[in-house]
Design a protein around this motif. Structure first.
Motif, mmCIF file in Angstrom:
data_model
loop_
_atom_site.group_PDB
_atom_site.id
_atom_site.type_symbol
_atom_site.label_atom_id
_atom_site.label_comp_id
_atom_site.label_asym_id
_atom_site.label_seq_id
_atom_site.Cartn_x
_atom_site.Cartn_y
_atom_site.Cartn_z
ATOM 1 N N ASP A 163 6.883 -20.638 5.939
ATOM 2 C CA ASP A 163 8.157 -20.149 5.789
ATOM 3 C C ASP A 163 8.721 -21.434 4.708
ATOM 4 O O ASP A 163 8.226 -22.424 4.819
ATOM 5 C CB ASP A 163 8.934 -20.070 6.815
ATOM 6 C CG ASP A 163 10.393 -19.842 6.883
ATOM 7 O OD1 ASP A 163 10.724 -19.021 5.836
ATOM 8 O OD2 ASP A 163 11.231 -20.368 7.610
ATOM 9 N N THR A 218 12.545 -15.745 2.328
ATOM 10 C CA THR A 218 13.589 -14.564 1.991
ATOM 11 C C THR A 218 14.720 -14.999 0.935
ATOM 12 O O THR A 218 15.517 -14.466 0.760
ATOM 13 C CB THR A 218 14.301 -14.252 3.394
ATOM 14 O OG1 THR A 218 15.214 -15.383 3.626
ATOM 15 C CG2 THR A 218 13.542 -13.467 4.420
ATOM 16 N N SER A 256 16.445 -6.120 2.526
ATOM 17 C CA SER A 256 15.797 -6.727 3.768
ATOM 18 C C SER A 256 15.033 -7.961 3.670
ATOM 19 O O SER A 256 13.847 -7.599 3.155
ATOM 20 C CB SER A 256 15.086 -5.721 4.864
ATOM 21 O OG SER A 256 14.629 -6.082 5.866
ATOM 22 N N ARG A 258 13.816 -9.529 6.074
ATOM 23 C CA ARG A 258 12.487 -9.292 7.332
ATOM 24 C C ARG A 258 11.535 -8.494 6.513
ATOM 25 O O ARG A 258 10.182 -8.724 6.863
ATOM 26 C CB ARG A 258 13.194 -8.858 8.749
ATOM 27 C CG ARG A 258 12.280 -8.492 9.589
ATOM 28 C CD ARG A 258 12.546 -8.188 10.946
ATOM 29 N NE ARG A 258 11.813 -8.013 11.884
ATOM 30 C CZ ARG A 258 12.065 -8.088 13.191
ATOM 31 N NH1 ARG A 258 13.088 -8.407 13.556
ATOM 32 N NH2 ARG A 258 11.198 -7.823 14.207
ATOM 33 N N LYS A 261 9.038 -10.124 4.509
ATOM 34 C CA LYS A 261 8.249 -11.103 4.951
ATOM 35 C C LYS A 261 6.939 -10.181 5.813
ATOM 36 O O LYS A 261 5.697 -10.254 5.587
ATOM 37 C CB LYS A 261 8.589 -11.812 6.076
ATOM 38 C CG LYS A 261 9.631 -12.928 5.606
ATOM 39 C CD LYS A 261 9.779 -14.085 6.602
ATOM 40 C CE LYS A 261 10.269 -15.404 6.038
ATOM 41 N NZ LYS A 261 10.686 -16.305 6.941
ATOM 42 N N GLU A 262 7.560 -9.001 6.434
ATOM 43 C CA GLU A 262 6.481 -8.154 7.006
ATOM 44 C C GLU A 262 5.383 -7.452 5.943
ATOM 45 O O GLU A 262 4.352 -7.521 6.273
ATOM 46 C CB GLU A 262 7.505 -6.982 7.784
ATOM 47 C CG GLU A 262 7.967 -7.609 9.080
ATOM 48 C CD GLU A 262 8.954 -6.486 9.577
ATOM 49 O OE1 GLU A 262 9.298 -6.812 10.726
ATOM 50 O OE2 GLU A 262 9.037 -5.481 9.152
ATOM 51 N N GLN A 285 15.475 -18.377 12.973
ATOM 52 C CA GLN A 285 15.779 -17.052 12.628
ATOM 53 C C GLN A 285 14.782 -15.935 13.214
ATOM 54 O O GLN A 285 14.868 -16.026 14.602
ATOM 55 C CB GLN A 285 15.503 -16.786 10.931
ATOM 56 C CG GLN A 285 16.773 -17.687 10.428
ATOM 57 C CD GLN A 285 17.005 -17.452 8.877
ATOM 58 O OE1 GLN A 285 16.003 -17.600 8.241
ATOM 59 N NE2 GLN A 285 18.063 -16.889 8.442
ATOM 60 N N HIS A 286 13.992 -15.488 12.360
ATOM 61 C CA HIS A 286 13.157 -14.212 13.068
ATOM 62 C C HIS A 286 11.764 -14.419 12.928
ATOM 63 O O HIS A 286 10.903 -13.710 12.877
ATOM 64 C CB HIS A 286 13.558 -12.824 12.180
ATOM 65 C CG HIS A 286 14.910 -12.604 12.376
ATOM 66 N ND1 HIS A 286 15.382 -12.267 13.608
ATOM 67 C CD2 HIS A 286 15.924 -12.511 11.443
ATOM 68 C CE1 HIS A 286 16.886 -11.931 13.340
ATOM 69 N NE2 HIS A 286 17.160 -12.154 12.173
ATOM 70 N N ASP A 287 11.210 -15.570 12.670
ATOM 71 C CA ASP A 287 9.889 -16.004 12.048
ATOM 72 C C ASP A 287 8.958 -15.573 13.284
ATOM 73 O O ASP A 287 7.957 -15.103 13.366
ATOM 74 C CB ASP A 287 9.816 -17.417 11.660
ATOM 75 C CG ASP A 287 10.079 -17.615 10.399
ATOM 76 O OD1 ASP A 287 10.440 -16.744 9.651
ATOM 77 O OD2 ASP A 287 10.269 -18.801 10.057
ATOM 78 N N ILE A 290 8.649 -11.855 13.749
ATOM 79 C CA ILE A 290 7.716 -11.272 12.813
ATOM 80 C C ILE A 290 6.374 -11.809 12.765
ATOM 81 O O ILE A 290 5.544 -10.998 12.839
ATOM 82 C CB ILE A 290 8.560 -12.088 11.371
ATOM 83 C CG1 ILE A 290 9.827 -11.244 11.063
ATOM 84 C CG2 ILE A 290 7.475 -11.473 10.312
ATOM 85 C CD1 ILE A 290 10.457 -11.811 9.959
#
Length: 352
Positions: A163, A218, A256, A258, A261-262, A285-287, A290
């Motif tokens: 990231d 992102t 999005s 997210r 990344k997915e 965040q959402h790492d 994910i």
């Protein structure tokens, strides 16, 4: 070779793009007409790509820029300005959509259409030896530019996905007001590298010669040149940037991050099925979520997950840390506030 998307059934009806996308297209068309009247020229901005011995993924963007004479004072001033550019200027560029871009590499020529945001992201079938190569990109009315491409060796078994925000660069992205300041106002030379992360990534790359390095963020493609200069200036290993577009899509108001990344992680796993990736992120965040989901889906594709922990101040302003989950994928997870701590723990797991 990357898996090809299945052919879609053509019912004859073309879905109408989201109203926000149609509005954005009209704004782009108006801005393009306006700056072309002022003499702006088509310019291709190349980004770093990657590939295998059978194909390469070439990345770039087509913009309209103000012309300057080579060697002139205006050119020197532009170069100086670009080196001290503030974030908001990156978002004022005028993209050229649906223009044909010609890509040449190792004697092979390939034509592709830039998307509605001017982004070029295409796979070119070509046989190349492992290491760095150069592709050229141009439109009918632009100069030729060179795009670096890293070809991964067929015997590579380790790769790095990192990231950017709050992982290699301190941007405090979870904090909305400071995120806006860092993204749109702050001079790029004032951006701060995360302590120890450059040393960690360089050590990993050095001890795993030939491993691919991917910076997955992102962030918008607008800031790719700024990020590239930041990574180089702070001695991070060279690698491809996989960014996204903050604008509307054909079916929604905003893209999005997210999902970006997915999908990118799944694509890398499909493109390089023999590589196990070290996934590096942060807990702001959402790492974690994910990476955890990806590790459960594709445990054979993950060597380990390394999470940089936000400082107490960052965590408070971010509204707390992400909730740690029980990791049942069998993949090692390490946590530390900086690169040195992550390095120590990765060494304990035999990854360094």
């Amino acid at each position: 070779m990357p898996r090809q998307a299945p052919a879609e059934h053509n019912s004859g009806a073309v879905p109408l793009p989201h109203w926000a996308a149609r509005l954005e297209d009209r704004v782009h068309e108006w801005r393009e007409r306006r700056v072309r009247k002022r003499g702006y020229l088509t310019t291709v901005i190349p980004y770093t790509g990657y590939g295998s011995g059978e194909w390469v993924r070439v990345l770039g963007r087509v913009l309209l820029t103000k012309p300057v004479k080579p060697g002139s004072r205006a050119e020197r001033l532009r170069a100086k300005r670009d080196q001290s550019i503030r974030g908001w200027r990156s978002f004022t560029s005028v993209p050229v959509n649906d223009v044909t871009v010609t890509i040449e590499i190792d004697g092979h020529s390939h034509s592709v259409q830039a998307d509605r945001g001017g982004v070029v992201d295409t796979v070119v079938p070509v046989a190349l030896t492992p290491g760095w190569h150069t592709a050229t990109m141009r439109t009918d009315d632009s100069i030729v530019v060179e795009a670096p491409v890293y070809v991964v060796a067929p015997d590579a078994r380790f790769g790095i996905v990192s990231d950017v925000d709050d992982t290699v660069m301190v941007t405090a992205l979870p904090r909305p007001l400071l995120a806006a300041w860092n993204t749109f106002v702050l001079d790029e030379h004032a951006r701060i590298p995360t302590p120890g992360m450059a040393v960690l990534l360089e050590r990993l790359a050095s001890e795993n010669r030939g491993c691919p390095v991917i910076y997955l963020s992102t962030g918008a493609w607008n800031v790719a040149p700024t990020l590239t200069r930041f990574l180089s200036r702070n001695l991070y290993p060279a690698g491809a940037l996989l960014l996204t577009d903050w604008g509307p899509t054909h079916d929604r108001m905003f893209r999005s991050g997210r999902l970006h990344k997915e999908q990118s992680l799944r694509r890398l796993a499909d493109e390089f099925p023999d590589i196990r990736w070290l996934l590096i992120g942060d807990d702001g965040q959402h790492d974690e979520e994910i990476y955890g989901q990806f590790a459960r889906e594709r445990p054979e594709a993950v060597a380990a997950v390394a999470i940089r922990q936000l400082s107490p101040g960052e965590a408070v302003l971010a509204g707390g840390r992400s909730k740690a989950e029980a990791h049942d994928s069998g993949v090692p997870w390490v946590y530390a506030p900086d690169g040195a701590g992550l390095s120590d723990q990765l060494t304990e797991h035999g990854l360094i």
